[in-house]
Design an enzyme around this catalytic site. Structure first.
Site, PDB file in Angstrom:
ATOM      1  N   HIS A 190      19.377  -9.240  30.560  1.00 29.38           N
ATOM      2  CA  HIS A 190      18.840 -10.408  31.255  1.00 29.38           C
ATOM      3  C   HIS A 190      18.106  -9.991  32.523  1.00 29.38           C
ATOM      4  O   HIS A 190      17.064 -10.555  32.856  1.00 29.38           O
ATOM      5  CB  HIS A 190      19.973 -11.372  31.607  1.00 29.38           C
ATOM      6  CG  HIS A 190      20.539 -12.090  30.423  1.00 29.38           C
ATOM      7  ND1 HIS A 190      19.881 -13.131  29.807  1.00 29.38           N
ATOM      8  CD2 HIS A 190      21.684 -11.914  29.728  1.00 29.38           C
ATOM      9  CE1 HIS A 190      20.599 -13.575  28.789  1.00 29.38           C
ATOM     10  NE2 HIS A 190      21.700 -12.853  28.730  1.00 29.38           N
ATOM     11  N   GLU A 433      17.908 -17.410  14.078  1.00 35.61           N
ATOM     12  CA  GLU A 433      18.506 -16.407  14.975  1.00 35.61           C
ATOM     13  C   GLU A 433      19.868 -15.967  14.480  1.00 35.61           C
ATOM     14  O   GLU A 433      20.519 -15.111  15.093  1.00 35.61           O
ATOM     15  CB  GLU A 433      18.598 -16.968  16.401  1.00 35.61           C
ATOM     16  CG  GLU A 433      19.198 -18.359  16.486  1.00 35.61           C
ATOM     17  CD  GLU A 433      18.946 -19.034  17.814  1.00 35.61           C
ATOM     18  OE1 GLU A 433      18.722 -18.347  18.825  1.00 35.61           O
ATOM     19  OE2 GLU A 433      18.983 -20.283  17.853  1.00 35.61           O
ATOM     20  N   ASN A 456      15.841 -12.322  19.979  1.00 32.26           N
ATOM     21  CA  ASN A 456      16.887 -11.808  20.868  1.00 32.26           C
ATOM     22  C   ASN A 456      18.256 -11.919  20.209  1.00 32.26           C
ATOM     23  O   ASN A 456      18.999 -10.942  20.083  1.00 32.26           O
ATOM     24  CB  ASN A 456      16.893 -12.565  22.196  1.00 32.26           C
ATOM     25  CG  ASN A 456      15.604 -12.379  22.972  1.00 32.26           C
ATOM     26  OD1 ASN A 456      14.744 -11.601  22.596  1.00 32.26           O
ATOM     27  ND2 ASN A 456      15.460 -13.106  24.055  1.00 32.26           N
ATOM     28  N   ASP A 457      18.619 -13.140  19.809  1.00 31.34           N
ATOM     29  CA  ASP A 457      19.921 -13.334  19.179  1.00 31.34           C
ATOM     30  C   ASP A 457      19.962 -12.752  17.775  1.00 31.34           C
ATOM     31  O   ASP A 457      20.999 -12.247  17.336  1.00 31.34           O
ATOM     32  CB  ASP A 457      20.278 -14.825  19.135  1.00 31.34           C
ATOM     33  CG  ASP A 457      20.980 -15.286  20.404  1.00 31.34           C
ATOM     34  OD1 ASP A 457      21.608 -14.438  21.072  1.00 31.34           O
ATOM     35  OD2 ASP A 457      20.903 -16.474  20.742  1.00 31.34           O
ATOM     36  N   ARG A 467      23.382  -7.346  23.820  1.00 27.40           N
ATOM     37  CA  ARG A 467      22.288  -6.770  24.606  1.00 27.40           C
ATOM     38  C   ARG A 467      22.651  -6.600  26.069  1.00 27.40           C
ATOM     39  O   ARG A 467      21.986  -5.868  26.804  1.00 27.40           O
ATOM     40  CB  ARG A 467      21.033  -7.629  24.484  1.00 27.40           C
ATOM     41  CG  ARG A 467      21.162  -9.029  25.050  1.00 27.40           C
ATOM     42  CD  ARG A 467      19.843  -9.747  24.913  1.00 27.40           C
ATOM     43  NE  ARG A 467      19.960 -11.156  25.253  1.00 27.40           N
ATOM     44  CZ  ARG A 467      18.997 -11.857  25.815  1.00 27.40           C
ATOM     45  NH1 ARG A 467      17.868 -11.284  26.114  1.00 27.40           N
ATOM     46  NH2 ARG A 467      19.163 -13.136  26.081  1.00 27.40           N
ATOM     47  N   CYS A 504       9.673 -16.334  18.876  1.00 26.39           N
ATOM     48  CA  CYS A 504       9.768 -16.831  20.253  1.00 26.39           C
ATOM     49  C   CYS A 504      10.673 -15.961  21.123  1.00 26.39           C
ATOM     50  O   CYS A 504      10.932 -16.305  22.265  1.00 26.39           O
ATOM     51  CB  CYS A 504      10.267 -18.274  20.273  1.00 26.39           C
ATOM     52  SG  CYS A 504      11.918 -18.505  19.580  1.00 26.39           S
TER      53      CYS A 504
END
Length: 574
Positions: A190, A433, A456-457, A467, A504
């Site tokens: 993050h 995801e 990401n997921d 992550r 996305c």
């Protein structure tokens, strides 16, 4: 004496400045006891400090705007929840009241107890939460002694530390800090994502930095290559100035692309949507010529408060986004609360054994139908003001898709019967995801209007790698053969049924990966406005027919090194 250190580039940019070294946090206080008659006064001192930290964090939260409200706010909300944790508070009270420990030593003992519990858990998500405990306890300890718990930077400095929290990054940039170097961390954390949004150079995974850099050393940091030079020589400084000239030239070139089409060399138009969550983001997306908003996050309406937003407040927020895009479509994602998105309203569960695999996204929405229906009513009402799409996160199968579609139809009928003007058809999409949704897409592709892939997921769940866990930094990577094959499968399935499909996640905003996604069949990207021009330039450097022809070779790659070699052969990597 000049020497070089190696790390991993996490946020591009070059910086030259004096080092400020922050050693790893440790709450070192001596054992201290208080007299029986002083116990109540010591408890009052402790709780006064805790209350003051609550107020301090609430004030910080209220000052956040735009993207920072999302990225930084999640962590401030989580820390606020930790401050209210009964186990933390009761443990502190017992240590002072029964053990007659001073507040400082009670903090240390309780911190060590909780850290031991978290570090002993199998789940990497919970193990990574020790850093949050340290942050909260450190703030309370500082407040006990009337010291500022926040890291104070000085313009021109480069911070060298073991780890950096997102909230600290935004603060440091505002103070003029030039760059950050961390001993641990991941380029996909993050903090790294936020650093890229802030255009703050960041190098992670440089463990020798804390051992070999001293306060006041002059550092030259390259956020692209991850190289750190201590006490640079004349040749290093010449190279640095040359890189700055190149960066300035690049910014001018990118600026010229603001009104240029996102079109490949062989004439194929690629749609670049913007991720957004504020009016500022929408304004930026519009100015950059975005095709529309591909992901509008609604969580900020829920995470910045202690009560749920009503229909009217949500409607106004969604309506203003639609109006701001002046006829370009806006994709509103329904609330994605749960996992690491702390929630003060009590909507998300606070004691789930494994929140990353728990009641989040559409699961929470369907479990709280009253809240979900309020949000869907607000979204559908906003559709009367311009083109709008509904995107639902964390879908895992057809049952959830059908449940949401049924709700949308019923709510649309209710709104029309009440006299509201809403669009005749509001496209409904599913976020892919969860690996199960990716594999089962053929089962429900006919039931949705479009697909958006949250890489990401999807990467995290596919590889079983958090992550945010530094120890798994090398494992968590979208450049895994399994990830590419799954992406290719999802894109091919959607395109075979003529359903629009976009990515996305962070992959969409990384211009180095643009050729890879194009080769896999992607023609729609949804990304942060800050990276849109870089991706547009990468698109304009490609021949789509040549990339598609090379896709079989890409899909035959057996490891990350082979995929990276494929990327190095493309124009965007030059």
């Amino acid at each position: 004496m000049r020497h070089a250190l190696a790390g991993h580039g996490a946020s591009r940019g070059n910086a030259l400045g004096r080092a400020r070294v922050r050693l790893p946090h440790a709450l070192e206080v001596a054992e201290e006891h208080v007299a029986a008659e002083a116990v109540e006064a010591e408890l009052r001192r402790l709780h006064t400090a805790i209350d003051a930290v609550r107020v301090e964090m609430r004030n910080m939260r209220e000052r956040l705007h735009g993207a920072l409200a999302h990225e930084v706010g999640e962590f401030l909300d989580l820390h606020s929840l930790l401050l209210d944790d009964p186990e933390l508070l009761q443990g502190l009270d017992d240590l002072v009241r029964k053990g007659r420990y001073g507040a400082d030593y009670a903090l240390r003992l309780q911190r060590d107890r909780l850290a031991a519990v978290f570090e002993g858990m199998d789940d990497p998500y919970f193990r990574s939460r020790v850093e949050d405990i340290d942050h909260v306890v450190g703030r309370v300890h500082a407040m006990l002694h009337k010291r500022d718990a926040d890291l104070q930077g000085v313009a021109g400095e480069i911070l060298v530390t073991d780890a950096i929290a997102p909230a600290e990054l935004s603060q440091l940039q505002a103070q003029g800090v030039m760059a950050v170097v961390t001993a641990g961390g991941s380029a996909l954390s993050h903090s790294a994502i936020l650093a890229r949004s802030l255009h703050l150079p960041l190098v992670v995974g440089a463990p020798l930095a804390l051992q070999q850099v001293n306060d006041g050393d002059v550092l030259l940091v390259d956020g692209s290559s991850g190289q750190i030079i201590v006490e640079p020589n004349a040749a290093d400084l010449r190279d640095y100035r040359a890189r700055l000239r190149d960066e300035k030239r690049e910014r001018k070139q990118l600026h010229r692309l603001r009104r240029e089409p996102s079109r490949t060399l062989d004439g194929v138009d690629i749609r670049l949507w913007a991720n957004a969550e504020s009016r500022e983001d929408v304004t930026g997306a519009h100015a950059l010529g975005a095709a529309g908003v591909g992901l509008y996050r609604t969580e900020f309406l829920f995470l910045q408060r202690s009560e749920l937003p009503d229909e009217e407040e949500q409607f106004r927020a969604y309506r203003d986004v639609v109006l701001g895009m002046t006829g370009r479509a806006v994709t509103i994602r329904t609330m994605d609360i749960g996992a690491d998105k702390a929630d003060r309203t009590g909507l998300a569960l606070s004691d789930e054994p494994n929140p990353a695999l728990g009641l989040r996204g559409v699961r929470l929405s369907l479990a709280r139908a009253d809240v979900f229906e309020t949000q869907l009513r607000a979204i559908l009402r906003a559709s009367g003001y311009g083109p709008l799409r509904v995107l639902v996160p964390m879908i895992s199968g057809r049952e959830e898709v059908l449940a949401v579609a049924s709700l949308l139809r019923r709510i649309a009928r209710d709104l029309r019967s009440e006299g509201h003007e809403i669009a005749e058809h509001v496209p409904f999409g599913a976020m892919i995801e969860v690996p199960a949704a990716a594999l089962a897409l053929p089962c429900f592709i006919a039931d949705v209007d479009f697909i958006s892939i949250g890489t990401n997921d999807l990467t995290q769940y596919l590889l079983a790698a958090d992550r945010g866990n530094d120890a798994l930094g090398e494992l968590y990577s979208p450049l895994h053969p399994a990830m590419l094959r799954l992406l290719h499968q999802v894109i091919r399935t959607a395109r075979s049924r003529a359903k629009p499909v976009a990515v996305c996640g962070e992959m969409a905003g990384d211009a180095m990966l643009t050729p890879l996604l194009l080769a896999l069949g992607l023609e729609e990207f949804s990304l942060h406005p800050a990276t849109m021009l870089e991706v547009r330039r990468a698109v304009r450097a490609q021949r789509l027919d040549a990339l598609r022809a090379s896709a079989p070779a890409l899909l035959r790659c057996r490891d990350r090194d082979a995929i990276e070699r494929w990327l190095q052969r493309t124009p965007a990597a030059a």
